[in-house]
Design an enzyme around this catalytic site. Structure first.
Site, short mmCIF file in Angstrom:
data_model
loop_
_atom_site.label_atom_id
_atom_site.label_comp_id
_atom_site.label_asym_id
_atom_site.label_seq_id
_atom_site.Cartn_x
_atom_site.Cartn_y
_atom_site.Cartn_z
CB THR A 1 -0.36 30.44 -12.32
OG1 THR A 1 0.26 29.87 -11.17
CG2 THR A 1 0.71 31.06 -13.20
CB SER B 1 -4.81 26.12 -7.13
OG SER B 1 -3.63 25.51 -7.59
CG ASP C 1 0.52 24.36 -7.36
OD1 ASP C 1 1.19 24.01 -8.37
OD2 ASP C 1 0.91 25.23 -6.57
#
Length: 313
Positions: free
Chosen positions: A16, A62, A96
């Site tokens: 992100t 991820s 994540d």
């Protein structure tokens, strides 16, 4: 005092923090892993002029992190920390699976220099993006001479690799360290230490990084809950799973139907560990079947630890 004259190697893997959205107001409808790590660094004015070396190792969301990237990342980090002119390493990552990558690197490498993972909960295009400050804080930690080992730096907090976990779905302070609490705070580029810096030996599997990821032991997570059934475990055993982490209820308790299936799996050579699906607290006490507790590890982190344990066997 920081090692401002030594190089910090910054390795990009996507996430992100490198994501973009069509609108600055959009914090969730973005596409991860869109801009490179050099662009991320250029957006942080306080890092201008610092001795930074950039490597774009991967560009992935991820949630799609895989063992091939882990292997390449571990090798790149190992090479970087071996260089005398390098003070530390920063890795930009998605949120994540950050906790899993952090423990994997710590367990395999136990680096004598700081290796700092950082990330963002909002994309780079957000009106109040959290990535730039997280990146600046991560570089500050990587340049701190007393730091060593793998940590994660997010929202001004330094988390040890063994403790860090994603505890919220969208807040910018989404990460915590469970009962252990953060190691330190980053305040105006300086560290305020809260507890002893975590140490930990490598698991002894570094040489197995020569193995292709397809040869790494297959470990999965099964979850206990109301109405749990044996079929998922039985299917995994037939498919060749080597290890199972059961995310138990409460203090690692397991539904009787699932426990029977796990007992059969153990009889066929599958290693079983117990974790808890609760967000906080360790699994305490022994199990009649002798299944070890994963301690305070989340099920996701326990899965990595069990895989590494099987690699040692």
């Amino acid at each position: 005092m920081q090692n401002r004259h030594k190089t910090i190697v910054v390795i990009g893997t996507g996430g992100t923090i490198a994501g973009t959205a069509a609108s600055a107001a959009d914090h969730t409808g973005y596409t991860a892993a869109q801009i490179n790590v050099a662009q991320l660094l250029a957006a942080v004015p306080t890092l201008s002029g610092q001795p930074l070396e950039v490597l774009q190792l991967a560009q992935v969301d991820s949630k799609d992190m895989d063992f091939g990237v882990w292997r390449a990342l571990a090798l790149a980090v190992d090479q970087a920390v071996a260089r005398p002119e390098v003070a530390g390493v920063v890795i930009t990552h998605g949120t994540d699976t950050l906790e899993e990558t952090a423990w994997f690197l710590q367990a395999v490498l136990a680096p004598a220099k700081p290796v700092v993972l950082t990330a963002a909960m909002r994309p780079s295009t957000a009106l109040s993006a959290d990535g730039p400050q997280n990146l600046a804080d991560a570089v500050a930690v990587a340049a701190w001479p007393q730091a060593r080992g793998v940590v994660a730096v997010l929202a001004g907090r330094v988390h040890g690799a063994a403790d860090v976990r994603k505890a919220h779905t969208y807040r910018v302070d989404a990460f915590d360290s469970g009962d252990a609490g953060p190691v330190a705070l980053v305040e105006e580029g300086r560290l305020r230490i809260l507890r002893p810096w975590p140490q930990g030996p490598a698991t002894g599997v570094q040489s197995l990084l020569a193995l292709e990821p397809t040869a790494w032991p297959w470990v999965e997570i099964v979850t206990s809950g109301a109405g749990a059934q044996a079929r998922a475990v039985q299917a995994l055993v037939r498919a060749g799973v080597r290890g199972l982490v059961v995310a138990g209820t409460g203090n690692g308790t397991i539904h009787s139907a699932l426990e029977s299936a796990l007992t059969e799996a153990q009889g066929q050579g599958v290693t079983v560990w117990r974790a808890s699906r609760c967000g906080m607290g360790p699994v305490l006490g022994d199990h009649p079947r002798g299944w070890p507790s994963a301690g305070s590890f989340t099920p996701a982190k326990a899965r990595v630890a069990l895989m590494l344990e099987l690699m040692r066997a």
